[in-house]
Design an enzyme around this catalytic site. Structure first.
Site, PDB file in Angstrom:
ATOM      1  N   TYR A   1      -3.328  -3.640   3.958  1.00 26.74           N
ATOM      2  CA  TYR A   1      -3.550  -2.482   3.092  1.00 26.74           C
ATOM      3  C   TYR A   1      -4.330  -1.375   3.803  1.00 26.74           C
ATOM      4  O   TYR A   1      -4.334  -0.224   3.346  1.00 26.74           O
ATOM      5  CB  TYR A   1      -4.289  -2.890   1.810  1.00 26.74           C
ATOM      6  CG  TYR A   1      -3.573  -3.929   0.981  1.00 26.74           C
ATOM      7  CD1 TYR A   1      -2.232  -4.250   1.204  1.00 26.74           C
ATOM      8  CD2 TYR A   1      -4.245  -4.620  -0.033  1.00 26.74           C
ATOM      9  CE1 TYR A   1      -1.588  -5.223   0.452  1.00 26.74           C
ATOM     10  CE2 TYR A   1      -3.598  -5.586  -0.794  1.00 26.74           C
ATOM     11  CZ  TYR A   1      -2.277  -5.889  -0.540  1.00 26.74           C
ATOM     12  OH  TYR A   1      -1.652  -6.853  -1.280  1.00 26.74           O
TER      13      TYR A   1
ATOM     14  N   HIS B   1      -0.366 -14.016   3.768  1.00 26.32           N
ATOM     15  CA  HIS B   1       0.321 -12.919   3.084  1.00 26.32           C
ATOM     16  C   HIS B   1       1.828 -13.158   2.956  1.00 26.32           C
ATOM     17  O   HIS B   1       2.422 -12.906   1.907  1.00 26.32           O
ATOM     18  CB  HIS B   1       0.059 -11.613   3.839  1.00 26.32           C
ATOM     19  CG  HIS B   1       0.173 -10.393   3.008  1.00 26.32           C
ATOM     20  ND1 HIS B   1      -0.581  -9.260   3.220  1.00 26.32           N
ATOM     21  CD2 HIS B   1       0.957 -10.091   1.941  1.00 26.32           C
ATOM     22  CE1 HIS B   1      -0.264  -8.335   2.326  1.00 26.32           C
ATOM     23  NE2 HIS B   1       0.674  -8.814   1.548  1.00 26.32           N
TER      24      HIS B   1
END
Length: 307
Positions: free
Chosen positions: A37, A99
């Site tokens: 992010y 992830h």
């Protein structure tokens, strides 16, 4: 882990610290971040300011981050986790998640950070680490006190079945794309039956992907404007967003919406105080299209994990 948290995907760097701070002020205690992010420093600044101002203690918060694909090699896992902790200004994560079940070629943080899907030459180059190698290294993070628990994201059932055969520390959570266009009921039941908590991302469906100029999102009617969702919202005196979030939390699936609007922050957090009727749940079930947005193939990345 709280059933309602605040997601940090696509939160801009210039507003991130303030958004985290204001979300804590509004009552949020869980924050879902990630290396990918690119805003972990700012997220940590918001947390630090809230703690300094006496809004919360560190122990009041549940802070989540994720291991990116380029750092799956066993020896790379601990150093990158330590870097992420340093970026946040933390001693430990409450939850650290793999992830994607994808190993990519290592990209040194001094070359590009976060690295994204491509290597230093702009190519998508597979790595050599197995999921078992990566998971074993993540288990050592728990043993070393760098995180309290570890989890997985974007895993299919067959991968979870395999992981459970060798895991010394079972995954605490499974994070998946989950909304009425992509219900994945079988996967959720399997995970929950195995004692793995499920967290939904992109609870509003195509809304999250429009700004990425994704054609699949453009072609799908917005869930926030779907006649069925709007009708149920009107019946309960709630917003469509609250209905979508309650549809998940009522089935014990955690949600991580985000907002920069003070009123919507409060509304998104207030989704545990009412129940949808059986007929509501049945109507929403009829919306399912098996429509997935967060697929690497949709970004032009040749990693066919959902094929």
């Amino acid at each position: 882990m709280p059933l309602v948290g605040f997601g940090l995907w696509k939160v801009n760097n210039d507003t991130c610290a303030d958004q985290v701070y204001n979300a804590i002020k509004a009552g949020y205690r869980c924050f879902d971040g990630a290396c990918d992010y690119g805003n972990e420093v700012e997220s940590g600044q918001g947390v630090a300011r809230a703690i300094k101002d006496g809004l919360v203690k560190r122990s009041d918060l549940f802070l989540v981050s994720k291991l990116w694909n380029s750092f799956h090699d066993g020896p790379r896992v601990e150093p990158i986790c330590k870097k992420q902790l340093q970026d946040w200004g933390l001693d430990y994560f409450d939850l650290y998640i793999m992830h994607f079940p994808i190993s990519l070629k290592y990209v040194d943080p001094s070359v590009r950070y976060p690295p994204g899907f491509t290597d230093e030459n702009g190519n998508v180059t597979p790595g050599k680490a197995s999921i078992q190698e990566t998971w074993t290294a993540m288990e050592k993070l728990v043993e070393g006190g760098l995180c309290k628990s570890i989890g997985i994201s974007n895993f299919r059932g067959v991968l979870i079945m395999d992981l459970l055969r060798y895991a010394k520390i079972r995954p605490a959570t499974l994070q998946i794309e989950h909304h009425p266009y992509l219900m994945q009921e079988g996967l959720i039941k399997y995970a929950q039956d195995e004692g793995i908590a499920v967290t939904a991302y992109s609870s509003f469906g195509p809304q999250s992907f429009l700004e990425l100029d994704m054609q699949q999102a453009k072609d799908a009617p917005l869930l926030l404007e779907h006649p069925t969702i709007k009708k149920i919202a009107e019946k309960h005196g709630k917003t469509p967003a609250q209905v979508l979030l309650r549809w998940a939390t009522q089935r014990n699936v955690a949600v991580i919406p985000k907002s920069n609007n003070k009123e919507r922050l409060a509304q998104n957090l207030d989704v545990l105080g009412f129940d949808l009727k059986d007929e509501d749940m049945k109507e929403i079930k009829g919306i399912d299209r098996g429509l997935r947005f967060n697929d690497p193939l949709n970004y032009g990345v040749a990693q066919p994990i959902w094929v």
